[in-house]
Design an enzyme around this catalytic site. Structure first.
Site, PDB file in Angstrom:
ATOM      1  N   ASN A  21      43.589 -12.574  64.287  1.00 37.34           N
ATOM      2  CA  ASN A  21      44.346 -11.413  64.617  1.00 37.34           C
ATOM      3  C   ASN A  21      45.581 -11.528  63.769  1.00 37.34           C
ATOM      4  O   ASN A  21      46.390 -12.175  63.805  1.00 37.34           O
ATOM      5  CB  ASN A  21      44.712 -11.502  65.962  1.00 37.34           C
ATOM      6  N   TRP A  22      45.842 -10.569  62.979  1.00 38.86           N
ATOM      7  CA  TRP A  22      46.771 -10.347  62.001  1.00 38.86           C
ATOM      8  C   TRP A  22      48.128  -9.864  62.736  1.00 38.86           C
ATOM      9  O   TRP A  22      49.416 -10.071  62.109  1.00 38.86           O
ATOM     10  CB  TRP A  22      46.818  -9.205  60.757  1.00 38.86           C
ATOM     11  N   LYS A  23      47.983  -9.190  63.809  1.00 34.23           N
ATOM     12  CA  LYS A  23      49.223  -8.546  64.640  1.00 34.23           C
ATOM     13  C   LYS A  23      49.704  -7.552  63.453  1.00 34.23           C
ATOM     14  O   LYS A  23      49.156  -6.987  62.863  1.00 34.23           O
ATOM     15  CB  LYS A  23      49.951  -9.696  65.064  1.00 34.23           C
ATOM     16  N   HIS A 105      45.167  -7.880  74.723  1.00 35.74           N
ATOM     17  CA  HIS A 105      45.962  -8.817  74.302  1.00 35.74           C
ATOM     18  C   HIS A 105      47.181  -9.104  75.024  1.00 35.74           C
ATOM     19  O   HIS A 105      47.686  -7.877  75.405  1.00 35.74           O
ATOM     20  CB  HIS A 105      46.335  -8.856  73.033  1.00 35.74           C
ATOM     21  N   GLU A 107      50.232  -9.167  74.421  1.00 34.71           N
ATOM     22  CA  GLU A 107      51.431  -8.298  73.830  1.00 34.71           C
ATOM     23  C   GLU A 107      51.242  -7.026  74.231  1.00 34.71           C
ATOM     24  O   GLU A 107      52.019  -6.193  74.425  1.00 34.71           O
ATOM     25  CB  GLU A 107      51.522  -8.457  72.268  1.00 34.71           C
ATOM     26  N   GLU A 176      43.725 -16.729  76.340  1.00 28.73           N
ATOM     27  CA  GLU A 176      44.986 -16.960  75.353  1.00 28.73           C
ATOM     28  C   GLU A 176      46.196 -17.015  76.485  1.00 28.73           C
ATOM     29  O   GLU A 176      46.784 -16.275  76.823  1.00 28.73           O
ATOM     30  CB  GLU A 176      45.360 -15.695  74.678  1.00 28.73           C
ATOM     31  N   GLY A 182      52.097 -18.143  69.897  1.00 22.93           N
ATOM     32  CA  GLY A 182      53.030 -18.148  68.742  1.00 22.93           C
ATOM     33  C   GLY A 182      54.164 -19.101  69.069  1.00 22.93           C
ATOM     34  O   GLY A 182      55.362 -18.882  68.471  1.00 22.93           O
ATOM     35  N   SER A 218      48.222 -20.423  69.260  1.00 26.78           N
ATOM     36  CA  SER A 218      48.548 -21.468  68.323  1.00 26.78           C
ATOM     37  C   SER A 218      47.548 -22.539  67.732  1.00 26.78           C
ATOM     38  O   SER A 218      47.896 -23.729  67.718  1.00 26.78           O
ATOM     39  CB  SER A 218      49.710 -22.375  68.757  1.00 26.78           C
ATOM     40  N   GLY A 239      46.014 -16.339  65.618  1.00 19.90           N
ATOM     41  CA  GLY A 239      47.076 -15.527  65.113  1.00 19.90           C
ATOM     42  C   GLY A 239      47.533 -15.922  63.752  1.00 19.90           C
ATOM     43  O   GLY A 239      47.140 -15.619  62.676  1.00 19.90           O
ATOM     44  N   GLY A 240      48.885 -16.607  63.852  1.00 19.68           N
ATOM     45  CA  GLY A 240      49.614 -16.774  62.605  1.00 19.68           C
ATOM     46  C   GLY A 240      48.733 -17.389  61.483  1.00 19.68           C
ATOM     47  O   GLY A 240      48.878 -17.031  60.407  1.00 19.68           O
TER      48      GLY A 240
END
Length: 254
Positions: A21-23, A105, A107, A176, A182, A218, A239-240
């Site tokens: 997930n590049w966000k 998600h 967010e 999640e 994050g 993470s 994610g990251g």
């Protein structure tokens, strides 16, 4: 989702899935380098995909088409078309060869006020056009510390489970924990398995134990192996780390 239910073992074999997930990250130049590296380095260890921002779907399609890596979007509208400025319909995503659409998600839930029912409606919209929704659930730190993790997950899943077995068989779930997204904090394998196991029992009760449940929060190459060793963790929503080709490929190669 009771304590007794959580102990039920999982016996169905499910193919591992690792999604990135590049966000809200990316540029045309950076994406080109990342996707080229992923395409070159992808093996046959597991199924891989990336969920990219809407403006980069055409680029993802162009650079990944014919590879073993699939692509998808980070959101989807419940509407088929109409006067919904800023919304993106499932048929539009399908036009760009998408396979996946994230729904719910944390967010989106927190920043855009998405309700549990809206998330289920987005999953239904994705299924209606042949996309695979990846429905995200998870508790906040306050909810976990209050001992309400499974209650929160049960509430978030209720309208999704109500879609019925035929729909559930065509979607993916992702646990999640919000407190691990994050933050550098990751649920222990045992903490993650407790939730995954409880979800699995609910799915088994509906006759769909084969539904894949991913863990997100993470996830890195350093912790992926211990997470994937749990019986009800079927992969990861990353994610990251999905923005770094070598790291993402190492997670997929576990």
């Amino acid at each position: 989702m009771t304590t007794t239910d959580r102990q039920a073992p999982s016996t169905v074999q499910r193919a591992r899935l690792v999604l990135g997930n590049w966000k809200m990250h990316g540029t045309l130049a950076d994406n080109a380098a990342l996707l080229a590296a992923l395409r070159q380095g992808a093996g046959n260890h597991c199924e891989m995909g990336v969920c990219v921002p809407f403006p980069y779907l055409a680029q993802a399609e162009s650079l990944l088409k014919g590879s073993t890596i699939s692509w998808g979007a980070q959101d989807i509208s419940v509407h088929e078309k109409g006067a919904y400025t800023g919304e993106v319909a499932g048929a539009m995503l399908r036009d760009f060869g998408c396979r996946w659409a994230l729904a719910g998600h944390s967010e989106r839930r927190a920043m855009h006020g998405e309700s549990d029912q809206l998330v289920a409606d987005k999953a239904r919209a994705a299924l209606a056009v042949g996309l695979t929704p990846v429905v995200c659930v998870g508790e906040t730190l306050e909810e976990r510390e209050g001992g309400n993790t499974l209650g929160v997950i049960e509430r978030q899943l209720e309208p999704v489970l109500a879609l019925g077995a035929d729909a559930l068989a065509r979607l993916v779930l992702a646990y999640e924990p919000v407190w691990a997204i994050g933050t550098g904090r990751t649920a222990t394998p045992e903490q993650a398995q407790e939730v995954h196991g409880a979800i699995r029992v609910a799915l088994r009760g509906l006759g769909v134990p084969q539904v894949r449940i991913l863990y997100g929060g993470s996830v890195k190459a350093a912790n992926a192996a211990t997470l994937f060793a749990m019986p009800d963790i079927d992969g990861a929503l990353v994610g990251g780390a999905s923005l770094v080709a070598d790291e993402f490929l190492r997670i997929a190669a576990v």
